[in-house]
Enzyme design. Structure first.
Site, PDB file in Angstrom:
ATOM      1  N   LEU A 104      82.141  14.530  -0.723  1.00 43.78           N
ATOM      2  CA  LEU A 104      81.436  14.965  -0.618  1.00 43.78           C
ATOM      3  C   LEU A 104      79.932  14.663  -0.022  1.00 43.78           C
ATOM      4  O   LEU A 104      79.686  14.087   0.251  1.00 43.78           O
ATOM      5  CB  LEU A 104      80.484  16.610  -2.106  1.00 43.78           C
ATOM      6  N   THR A 253      70.175  12.170  21.891  1.00 45.42           N
ATOM      7  CA  THR A 253      69.323  11.589  20.558  1.00 45.42           C
ATOM      8  C   THR A 253      70.504  10.633  19.564  1.00 45.42           C
ATOM      9  O   THR A 253      70.193   9.649  18.624  1.00 45.42           O
ATOM     10  CB  THR A 253      69.550  12.812  19.096  1.00 45.42           C
ATOM     11  N   VAL A 307      81.020   7.022  34.274  1.00 45.06           N
ATOM     12  CA  VAL A 307      81.204   6.563  33.354  1.00 45.06           C
ATOM     13  C   VAL A 307      82.618   6.825  34.444  1.00 45.06           C
ATOM     14  O   VAL A 307      83.515   7.815  33.823  1.00 45.06           O
ATOM     15  CB  VAL A 307      82.056   6.339  32.429  1.00 45.06           C
ATOM     16  N   HIS A 525      41.043  14.228   4.810  1.00 48.64           N
ATOM     17  CA  HIS A 525      40.754  13.280   5.267  1.00 48.64           C
ATOM     18  C   HIS A 525      40.691  11.570   4.736  1.00 48.64           C
ATOM     19  O   HIS A 525      40.374  11.939   3.614  1.00 48.64           O
ATOM     20  CB  HIS A 525      39.141  13.529   5.931  1.00 48.64           C
TER      21      HIS A 525
END
Ligand SMILES: Cc1cc2nc3c(=O)[nH]c(=O)nc-3n(C[C@H](O)[C@H](O)[C@H](O)COP(=O)(O)OP(=O)(O)OC[C@H]3O[C@@H](n4cnc5c(N)ncnc54)[C@H](O)[C@@H]3O)c2cc1C
Length: 552
Positions: A104, A253, A307, A525
């Site tokens: 799954l 990506t 290509v 911070h």
């Protein structure tokens, strides 16, 4: 277990939490017979063998073709199908989910994000260990590392197996019946589930969620994927050896992430891209920095290059004929493996949608986005990669929620499409972005102001030793603000933790937060996220004096 007989309606409605409307409607059972299906829910998973055995044991005379009836049947168990099935079941709907794969989790788990991120992590670890000087500077002495790709693949398989079990446990915990098999429509409310060589049975449902995902595009003119030397991303991610020269058609990506994996593992990697830039949907400044970054790590880019053909020569190497679109010159590029990564397409094959009078266009043009419903059959709800738009797990999950909420008729924020998808390219450092790019704002004539901060100015960044290795391309964050409304329109960044930093940026962009408000919010911070606030402050200030918009 009884096949046929009177309707089992009371059993259906006995569970709490269902929207009252659902109890009132009657399910159109096309074959006139009913199955008392309560025993089906006692187990979380059913394979075809068990179902067929049960059918064989049943009285032939009372048996109908319908093995079970559900409120919701989900076809496909990737991120979209899994989310839809668990949310439907949690709302008290009788739910089943069918998937044809052995594990799954869908593309996401088996061929997508999980293998690519796991192998990326392993490959970065290997690359780091190879940088002996760097390792020794930190006081670690090691023998020279050696790559065992089979062991890396075994680790990946263990990871996939573990996560797949998580999916299975969650579905079981939520009383979702899981079928292993291929689903195809036999009627608008009926789906036949079959496993090759074993036979089939039919289930019926009031709502059918189609979450069948996507498949790689295999038609690249002049190039035939044979999954031997010319491969898809699915094959590349399951290789247990590293080809010396690995070339990729497509600089999106997925292509770039897999390029990083093979580059880190020691291949000589070339990206062949027909456009003039990589990652078409990226801000130009970010795309340029990404290319420089990956070049500095050894990846070669052939841009504006198409290509024309690819084939194996007498020496067993691949000859790839390339055409430079600008000069019109052709040349032959040699490599040992070629991956085709030119996109993915919605996967509807095998579903037999024509049987119910649908075609692929109905899944593209005729979908109501508010309810994720097909216009022709509002009870059929396509979600995830099978629908138009970006192919991302988070989109599949959002659409799943919308589909189930529309079944429950609940009015919730998730029923409307909220915001932009955040994007991360998991190279090192990571590239992250959400919202508009500068080029989009310019072409839309939107007045905007920018603020940019280099992470080298950030205290937390400087305390993180691992981040310092990436000085070649300075890590930065850039915030784009609408000059009229002061809303945050886009955030673009390079940082090792871009995937985490992007969450607050995504919130700001998606909710249309105002730059002044961000400036008022206290940030921890020292933290990396402070740079987001500082870049926002600079964007605000640049409206008054434009020269102050960069902090470096
Ligand atoms: C290399 C790679 C990296 C990626 N990285 C990311 C990332 O970092 N972040 C991100 O958000 N997304 C990423 N994605 C995209 C992401 O994997 C998909 O967007 C996501 O898996 C879509 O989910 P889905 O539920 O629509 O379909 P899928 O995950 O594709 O699942 C569909 C399931 O349905 C099953 N199925 C299909 N037809 C039938 C049928 N007739 N009967 C029964 N079962 C059927 C399939 O076998 C499959 O298991 C990546 C993809 C790839 C290829």
């Amino acid at each position: 277990m009884r096949w046929g007989g009177p309707p089992a309606r009371t059993g259906w409605n006995a569970r709490g939490g269902v929207h009252p409307d659902l109890h009132l409607r009657t399910l159109p059972l096309s074959l006139g017979g009913y199955l008392t299906c309560a025993p089906l829910y006692e187990k979380e998973e059913r394979d075809i063998e068990t179902i067929l055995k049960m059918r064989n044991e049943a009285d032939e005379n009372t048996m109908t073709d319908i093995a079970a009836v559900y409120d919701v049947l989900v076809i496909g168990c990737g991120p979209g199908g899994f989310t839809a099935a668990t949310q439907a079941a949690q709302a008290g709907l009788r739910t089943a989910c069918v998937d044809q794969r052995a594990s799954l989790g869908g593309t996401y788990l088996v061929d997508g994000a999980v293998p690519s991120k796991t192998l990326l992590d392993e490959s970065y670890f290997y690359r780091l260990l190879q940088q002996q000087e760097l390792v020794e500077q930190r006081g670690v002495r090691l023998p020279y590392p050696r790559l065992d790709m089979q062991a890396a693949q075994s680790a990946l398989k263990r990871n996939i197996g573990r996560l797949s079990k998580v999916y299975k446990c969650e579905l079981s915990k939520n009383n979702v019946t899981v079928y292993k098999g291929t689903a195809e429509f036999t009627g608008p409310y009926c789906v036949e589930i079959s496993q090759r060589g074993l036979g089939s049975f039919i289930v019926e449902a009031r709502y059918i969620v189609v979450a069948t995902g996507s498949a790689v595009v295999i038609q690249c003119p002049g190039v035939v994927i044979d999954e031997d030397k010319i491969v898809s991303s699915d094959k590349a991610l399951s290789l247990n050896y590293i080809p010396p020269r690995f070339s990729i058609i497509g600089g999106g990506t997925i292509g770039l992430e897999i390029a990083c994996i093979f580059n880190n593992f020691g291949s000589r990697v070339t990206i062949i891209e027909s456009q003039s830039e990589i990652c078409q949907n990226m801000d130009d400044e970010l795309a340029c920095a990404t290319k420089t970054l990956l070049q500095s790590q050894g990846i070669v880019f052939l841009l504006n290059t198409r290509v024309q053909s690819a084939g194996t020569n007498a020496a067993g190497q691949l000859d790839v004929t390339l055409l430079n679109k600008l000069s019109k010159n052709t040349c032959v590029h040699h490599c040992d493996m070629l991956m085709v990564s030119i996109g993915r397409r919605p996967l509807l094959e095998g579903l037999n949608i024509s049987k119910i009078g649908l075609d692929e266009r109905d899944f593209v043009d005729n979908v109501d986005e508010q309810t994720q419903s097909l216009l022709k059959f509002p009870h059929i709800k396509p979600i995830g990669d099978v629908t138009l738009g970006p192919m991302l797990a988070l989109k599949a999950e959002q659409q799943a929620t919308r589909a189930i909420q529309s079944i429950l008729s609940t009015d919730s924020i998730s029923t409307s499409n909220c915001g932009f998808s955040p994007n991360v390219l998991y190279c090192q450092p990571q590239i992250g972005w959400v919202g508009y790019t500068e080029q989009q704002l310019i072409s839309a004539h939107t007045p905007y102001q920018t603020g940019k901060v280099l992470f080298s100015q950030n205290v937390r960044y400087n305390t993180l030793l691992s981040q310092k290795e990436n000085d070649l391309i300075p890590a930065f964050i850039k915030v784009l603000v609408d000059s009229r409304s002061m809303k945050i329109l886009g955030v673009h960044m390079i940082n090792d933790d871009a995937n985490e930093l992007l969450s607050q940026a995504s919130m700001a962009v998606s909710l249309g937060l105002n730059a002044y408000d961000i400036c008022k919010v206290p940030f921890p911070h020292p933290s990396l996220s402070e740079s987001f606030k500082q870049a926002t402050q600079l964007a605000v200030a640049s409206g008054i004096s434009p020269s102050v918009n960069v902090r470096e």
